[in-house]
Design a protein around this motif. Sequence first.
Motif, short mmCIF file in Angstrom:
data_model
loop_
_atom_site.label_atom_id
_atom_site.label_comp_id
_atom_site.label_asym_id
_atom_site.label_seq_id
_atom_site.Cartn_x
_atom_site.Cartn_y
_atom_site.Cartn_z
N TRP A 265 57.05 38.78 35.74
CA TRP A 265 56.27 39.64 36.79
C TRP A 265 57.12 41.05 36.93
CZ3 TRP A 265 51.47 39.68 37.35
CH2 TRP A 265 49.94 38.37 37.52
N THR A 266 58.17 40.82 37.07
CA THR A 266 59.28 42.33 36.74
C THR A 266 59.19 43.27 35.78
OG1 THR A 266 60.58 41.41 35.79
CG2 THR A 266 61.50 40.71 38.55
N ASP A 267 58.13 42.58 34.82
CA ASP A 267 58.89 43.55 33.37
C ASP A 267 56.65 43.69 33.11
OD1 ASP A 267 61.17 44.01 33.26
OD2 ASP A 267 61.56 41.90 32.59
N LYS A 268 56.35 43.25 33.94
CA LYS A 268 54.07 43.14 33.64
C LYS A 268 53.75 43.80 33.62
CE LYS A 268 53.29 38.57 34.43
NZ LYS A 268 52.95 37.69 32.68
N TYR A 269 52.59 44.56 33.16
CA TYR A 269 52.33 45.89 32.73
C TYR A 269 51.06 45.81 32.74
CZ TYR A 269 56.58 48.90 32.56
OH TYR A 269 57.65 49.61 32.71
N ILE A 270 49.74 46.15 34.13
CA ILE A 270 48.98 45.88 33.52
C ILE A 270 47.50 46.28 34.02
CG2 ILE A 270 47.05 43.70 35.38
CD1 ILE A 270 49.66 42.84 36.02
N SER A 271 46.59 46.25 33.36
CA SER A 271 45.73 47.99 32.95
C SER A 271 43.82 47.26 32.87
CB SER A 271 45.35 48.71 31.99
OG SER A 271 44.84 49.87 32.09
N LYS A 283 32.11 41.48 38.37
CA LYS A 283 32.73 41.71 37.61
C LYS A 283 33.37 41.10 36.80
CE LYS A 283 31.76 46.82 36.58
NZ LYS A 283 31.85 48.04 35.99
N ILE A 284 34.31 40.53 36.10
CA ILE A 284 35.23 39.87 35.42
C ILE A 284 36.48 40.93 34.49
CG2 ILE A 284 36.49 37.94 34.54
CD1 ILE A 284 33.30 36.93 33.92
N LEU A 285 37.77 41.01 35.64
CA LEU A 285 38.82 42.00 35.11
C LEU A 285 39.99 41.75 34.16
CD1 LEU A 285 38.77 45.22 37.67
CD2 LEU A 285 37.32 44.52 35.84
N ALA A 286 39.74 41.90 33.12
CA ALA A 286 40.89 40.95 32.10
C ALA A 286 42.18 41.84 32.61
CB ALA A 286 40.64 40.99 31.01
N LEU A 287 43.43 40.61 32.45
CA LEU A 287 44.88 41.53 33.15
C LEU A 287 45.54 41.84 31.58
CD1 LEU A 287 45.15 39.85 37.04
CD2 LEU A 287 44.44 42.10 35.86
N ASP A 288 45.32 41.23 30.69
CA ASP A 288 46.44 41.46 30.06
C ASP A 288 46.33 43.04 29.23
OD1 ASP A 288 43.95 40.79 28.87
OD2 ASP A 288 44.39 38.99 27.72
N PHE A 289 45.22 43.38 28.90
CA PHE A 289 45.08 44.69 29.36
C PHE A 289 47.00 45.11 28.99
CE2 PHE A 289 42.99 48.69 27.86
CZ PHE A 289 43.79 49.43 26.72
N GLN A 295 49.44 50.85 24.45
CA GLN A 295 49.35 50.13 23.13
C GLN A 295 50.46 49.96 22.55
OE1 GLN A 295 44.67 50.63 22.87
NE2 GLN A 295 44.97 48.07 22.30
N GLY A 296 50.97 49.08 21.73
CA GLY A 296 51.95 48.98 20.05
C GLY A 296 53.02 50.01 20.83
N THR A 297 53.42 49.07 22.13
CA THR A 297 54.40 49.58 22.61
C THR A 297 55.76 48.59 22.95
OG1 THR A 297 54.12 49.43 24.80
CG2 THR A 297 53.67 51.77 23.89
N GLY A 298 55.15 47.58 22.64
CA GLY A 298 55.87 45.33 22.82
C GLY A 298 55.41 45.30 24.34
N LYS A 299 55.48 45.73 25.54
CA LYS A 299 54.66 45.48 26.24
C LYS A 299 53.39 44.82 26.78
CE LYS A 299 56.94 49.66 29.07
NZ LYS A 299 58.06 50.35 27.70
N LYS A 300 53.75 43.91 27.53
CA LYS A 300 52.62 42.90 27.97
C LYS A 300 52.42 42.83 29.34
CE LYS A 300 54.40 40.12 24.09
NZ LYS A 300 54.90 39.10 23.81
N GLY A 301 51.04 42.33 30.22
CA GLY A 301 50.35 42.00 31.12
C GLY A 301 50.13 40.54 31.39
N GLU A 302 49.12 40.14 31.98
CA GLU A 302 48.93 38.96 32.41
C GLU A 302 47.93 38.29 31.65
OE1 GLU A 302 48.24 35.43 34.34
OE2 GLU A 302 50.40 36.54 34.49
#
Length: 338
Positions: A265-271, A283-289, A295-302
């Motif tokens: 969670w220290t490194d998660k990026y969420i949009s 609405k259903i909001l995904a947290l993995d984007f 995008q393409g940077t290697g960063k990941k969400g939840e």
Amino acid sequence: MAPKAKEGGKIDRSVPRPSSSVILISPQNEVLLLHRVKTSSSFPSAHVFPGGNISSQDGDFPPAGHPNSHDEGPHYRRAAIRELFEESGILLAKNKITGQMIHVNAEQREIGRHAIHKNEITFNQWLKGIDEAAEPDIGPLIPFSHWITPAATPRRFTTQMYLYFLPLSSESNSIIGAGEESEVQVPTSDGGIEITEARFLPASEWLRLAKKGDAIMFPPQVLLLSFVSQFLERVGEYASTVSKEESAKRRAELVDFAHSGSPPWTDKYISPFPIGQVPDGRKILALDFVGPELQGTGKKGEPDRVVLVRFKKEGPREVEIRWKREIVPEEKAAKSSL
């Protein structure tokens, strides 16, 4: 730092502005939230964590729109401490030589925060006037996810969230500054400029107010408050009955959780990204984007949780955190991760 300007000199608000927020935990393990004024340009009438945009007084940093502008660093940390002071009057600063916290009486703090807000003096200049060796206490800040406003929103931010624990105290109703000596720092509004109220409550009570409809809270607040409540509270107990040792143990468990997961969670990026709706219309909001910029940077969400929310004119309502597997069919969940 202002967003990039479009042709003709207009500000491009679609570029996420770097900002910081701090989840301040009191000695009784309660959380500070601020009630924003109705006329605020950002999150009007909402209850939010203290925070705001990074500015030039926070040091050098990549400008809005730069690929590195989302990366956690000292500028995000300094902004978190400065904005906490401006918005609530709580000062977290130390003497960099002795390591001791700086103590300033309430009257001086009020004068200082308003002067800083009016740009009459910078936060660092004000601190140096109090103590030449003073600096913001950024060391104890623990990154606790990074949120990027969805691209469809006209006004966007790239916000680093932090945890900061005030030292535990066996005495109730006191806000203790870090260090050997104790100091009562009671959060206050900024006089109605941006904040109408600033107060500590248990995370579970904030969530109850939101569920009841008495507080407007956005998905980041609801999700992170749910984690704080999960680790720092127990159903039916009173904070005054919890020992200092037990409180310290729970805090350690929350910190361990912040460093857990893939990524932690220290490194998660969420949009948050809409992927459908449930039968009641929310609405259903995904947290993995991670957002188009990352995008393409290697960063990941939840990947494991989703947010259910009903957006109304005044803001988000009926915000609920659920496991994705309970809400989204497997084939749809797979597509949302692409």
